[in-house]
Write an enzyme that holds these catalytic residues in place. Structure first.
Site, mmCIF file in Angstrom:
data_model
loop_
_atom_site.group_PDB
_atom_site.id
_atom_site.type_symbol
_atom_site.label_atom_id
_atom_site.label_comp_id
_atom_site.label_asym_id
_atom_site.label_seq_id
_atom_site.Cartn_x
_atom_site.Cartn_y
_atom_site.Cartn_z
ATOM 1 N N GLU A 22 -4.476 2.427 -4.713
ATOM 2 C CA GLU A 22 -3.317 2.076 -4.402
ATOM 3 C C GLU A 22 -2.962 1.440 -3.495
ATOM 4 O OE1 GLU A 22 -5.549 3.860 -2.350
ATOM 5 O OE2 GLU A 22 -5.332 4.178 -0.374
ATOM 6 N N ASP A 33 0.798 -0.771 -0.238
ATOM 7 C CA ASP A 33 0.031 -0.347 -0.005
ATOM 8 C C ASP A 33 1.312 1.140 -0.057
ATOM 9 O OD1 ASP A 33 -1.931 2.035 1.314
ATOM 10 O OD2 ASP A 33 -2.673 1.294 0.598
ATOM 11 N N ILE A 34 0.576 2.285 -0.826
ATOM 12 C CA ILE A 34 1.548 3.921 -1.096
ATOM 13 C C ILE A 34 0.720 4.504 0.029
ATOM 14 C CG2 ILE A 34 1.635 5.366 -1.668
ATOM 15 C CD1 ILE A 34 1.519 4.193 -4.922
#
Length: 766
Positions: A665, A621-622
């Protein structure tokens, strides 16, 4: 008598040959079993060495305090003493210099040209177990090198951990499978060098058996894991039966397989069978001698029967002559079949019809059936049997009979039963033949013309054609002229019409025509051609051979313009391919989408369950991506997603490792045949490369650049868990990584977390 003896001899030979094959097959099964026993035990031994080397490598290079193990030489000596058959344990740096060993005299030695160092250095594989060919070290005894490569996080080769195994390491396993004094067991490297043989054979250690003509070479060339061969042994010099079995378990990822061979001397295997064969042949010879004694009596009896047969034949000949005079005026040939004696008599006219001189061949019922056409023989037999059984008043059929020169003539055959015995069995049949060949030929020509008209007339809007093979002239219907863009009239020659096809299509058509002429094989082809008006078209060509008297006389068929259908099919195929690609590709990042992820996870889960291999999943995950969008805008956010996807793509190295956009994301990486340790290496690589890219993120509470949080999970699939369990473990690990402060990875494994290390990403989910 000769036939009976030959049948008996043949039966005995077949029995002995079958027993010979069964004896060898049974022996091959036993050798196969012993080879499997050696295979399974050697795999367990190699797995033990592999685990020991992997554990040592982890402690020295990948533990929380790599390279800080005190008393390295003493520990290596203790580990070598605990591993049966291990002479030396050594640690080499990336240049081949020994930097640690239980053998103090080996420290500092340059082994970069050693056989167990060159291969791992050239093609390092973190998970592979490298087994070198046997070599002669300073100790003076042949040995085998077993090693594992050491690499940095980015996969670069930095050294080697190796163990030197003595051939005696394998003695116990190999000795246990010997069940005959002529039996041998050996282990051979893939390059053809034998590094151990039981019973020992000094010549084997100096002989390369991977040479053309050798049994080992035949096994290697076959590409099979298991081979059963019989032939001359290059090492022992005798005829042997051997079973080869490759040892290359998937979990060890060996650079090259070891080959176990179990063999026996062929003469010893066949010895018992030879004794039985000699006994049976002796009994057959005794029986044949006794049988020949009775042959003189049988021969005398047969001579008397033969004289009686001649007298009957003379009587039948006189009867046939009387009928001959009565039938000359009708141009009929007479035949008289004495079924009780199985003899036949022909009139002169019938001999003339068949092209023979009178009595040129000996006539019997069996020979007569051989003169009849094979296609009509079943019908003739059925009609004849029905008549002699009284089911029909007479026998009357038109059929073909083979002339002396080989061609067939048509006859009208009319016959009736002439005599029966007291039990009602037929003893004599009389019949006549009339030559009707000219009428049948006229009917055949008419039938051929009618058939051509019917075939072409039934095909709607499809051109019909015919090729006469006697003069190679073509006949076309008007539709064929339209396909060629020609005015209806004289068709092109065969060569001119073939020139209109593309080279590939012409080759296919010519080959199909040749097979039809030779074998009578019909064809149906889709071909490309250029018409006389330079128009590119597709046509469907169908053809078949017309056979007369066993020879192909002409070709007939149809030609149809299918250009529109082919164009439609091509467009439909292109559309389907584009649709299939779009359905599994994320439009923004170009990597696989969620649908592709679900498909891959399901298929790889099933494959890993069958093969009992680990399957690892990284959920990525960003960090603070919503804040990134708020600061830079959604267009820049899309560019950020594309850049992260590009960097992550560079972090997966092995074939079969898959990167997909899970949603928003969030990304997912599926790692095949990978445990937690291997997945952690990939996760660290991803984190380091994102940090190194340094893409600005001014609103991130974690860092001034874009960072990632990674959740790691790995399982060996089985029936009690599902793909959803793996996904939930990875997702829980990702959530814990975010909770711990982001910019790190977490592993879904049990156990207490390690002490803090130099990298802020080294945490574990407890």
């Amino acid at each position: 008598m000769a036939l009976a003896l030959l049948v008996l001899l043949g039966t005995m030979a077949c029995k002995l040959w079958r027993e010979h094959g069964l004896n060898r097959e049974k022996e091959f099964d036993r050798l196969q079993t012993q080879a499997r026993v050696v295979d399974e035990n050697l795999i367990r031994q190699l797995q033990g060495v592999n685990r020991a080397l992997a554990g040592l490598r982890y402690d020295l290079y990948y533990s929380d305090h790599p390279g800080e193990t005190p008393n390295m030489s003493r520990r290596l000596q203790l580990l070598a003493d605990a591993m049966p058959g291990v002479r030396d344990l050594s640690i080499l740096d990336k240049s081949g210099i020994v930097i640690g060993s239980n053998n103090k005299s080996a420290l500092g030695a340059d082994l970069h040209q050693s056989p167990y160092f060159e291969i791992p250095q050239a093609s390092p594989d973190y998970a592979a177990l490298y087994i070198s060919p046997n070599y002669l070290p300073s100790s003076g005894f042949y040995a085998v090198g077993v090693s594992k490569a050491v690499s940095e996080v980015d996969g670069q080769f930095i050294g080697l951990i190796s163990a030197t195994l003595e051939p005696s390491y394998f003695d116990t396993v190999m000795q246990s499978v010997l069940y005959a004094p002529d039996m041998t067991v050996s282990i051979t490297h893939n390059d053809g060098r034998v590094f151990i043989m039981i019973p020992p054979n000094v010549k084997s250690l100096n002989t390369n058996i991977n040479v053309p003509g050798a049994l080992f070479h035949r096994h290697v060339q076959s590409g099979q894991t298991i081979s059963q061969l019989v032939g001359q042994s290059k090492v022992l010099g005798d005829q042997r039966m051997l079973v080869f079995r490759n040892i290359q378990p998937a979990e060890l990822r060996m650079y090259a397989p070891l080959t176990v061979s179990v063999s026996r001397n062929l003469a010893e295997v066949d010895a018992i069978w030879w004794d039985e064969a000699k006994l049976n042949l002796g009994l057959l010879a005794a029986f044949g001698t006794i049988a020949c004694i009775g042959l003189a009596y049988i021969h005398k009896h047969r001579r008397a029967m033969h004289l009686a047969h001649i007298e009957i034949q003379e009587a039948l000949k006189e009867t046939a002559q009387r009928f001959e005079f009565g039938l000359k005026g009708a141009d009929l040939g007479l035949w008289d079949w004495n079924m009780a004696k199985n003899t036949m008599v022909f009139s002169d006219r019938l001999w003339q019809m068949l092209g023979y001189q009178p009595n040129e061949i000996l006539l019997r019922g069996g020979l007569w059936w051989q003169l009849l056409h094979p296609q009509e023989l079943p019908v003739l037999r059925a009609a004849f049997i029905a008549h002699i059984k009284g089911h029909s008043p007479s026998y009357k059929l038109e059929h073909r009979v083979r002339h002396k020169d080989g061609h067939w003539i048509w006859v009208l055959d009319h016959a009736m039963v002439a005599a029966r015995d007291e039990k009602g069995r037929v003893t004599r049949v009389l019949g006549t033949h009339m030559d009707v060949s000219e009428r049948k030929q006229a009917e055949a020509h008419l039938a051929a013309a009618t058939a051509l008209q019917r075939r072409t007339g039934e095909i709607a809007k499809i051109g019909g054609w015919e090729l006469d093979l006697s003069n190679m002239l073509q006949t076309w219907t008007p539709e064929v002229f339209l396909i060629y863009d020609l005015s209806v009239g004289t068709p092109l020659s065969l060569d001119e019409s073939l020139n209109c096809y593309t080279p590939d299509s012409r080759h296919k058509l010519e080959q199909a025509m040749a097979e039809a002429i030779r074998y009578g094989t019909p064809w149906a082809l889709e071909l490309q051609m250029t018409t006389t008006a330079a128009r590119q078209v597709w046509v469907h060509s169908h053809g078949e051979a017309i056979v007369q008297e066993g020879h192909t006389v002409r070709l007939e068929g149809t030609l149809q313009d299918i250009t529109e259908r082919m164009q439609f099919q091509a467009e439909l195929q292109r559309a389907n391919e584009q649709l299939a690609e779009l359905s599994v590709t994320d439009g923004l990042t170009g990597v696989g989408n969620r649908r592709f992820f679900d498909q891959c996870l399901a298929s790889e889960w099933a494959r890993s369950m069958r093969q009992e291999q680990s399957l690892a999943l990284l959920m990525i995950d960003i960090d603070h991506f919503k804040l990134y969008n708020d600061a830079y805008g959604h267009l820049s956010g899309d560019n950020c997603l594309r850049e992260v996807a590009r960097i992550l793509n560079t972090c997966i190295c092995r074939p079969g490792e898959l990167l997909m956009r899970y949603g928003g994301e969030e990304f997912a990486v599926l790692l095949l045949d990978t445990d937690i340790a291997g997945a952690t290496v990939v996760a660290r690589r991803c984190l380091e490369r994102i940090r190194h890219a340094g893409q600005p993120h001014k609103n991130s509470p974690t860092a001034s650049h874009v960072t990632l949080s990674v959740g790691i999970a790995s399982v060996i699939p089985h029936k009690d868990i599902s793909e959803q369990d793996l996904l939930e473990q990875a997702d829980a690990a990702l959530y814990e990584a975010k909770r711990q402060g982001r910019d790190r990875h977490m592993c879904a494994t049990q156990g207490p977390p390690p002490a803090p290390g130099p990298s802020q990403s080294e945490f574990y989910l407890g």
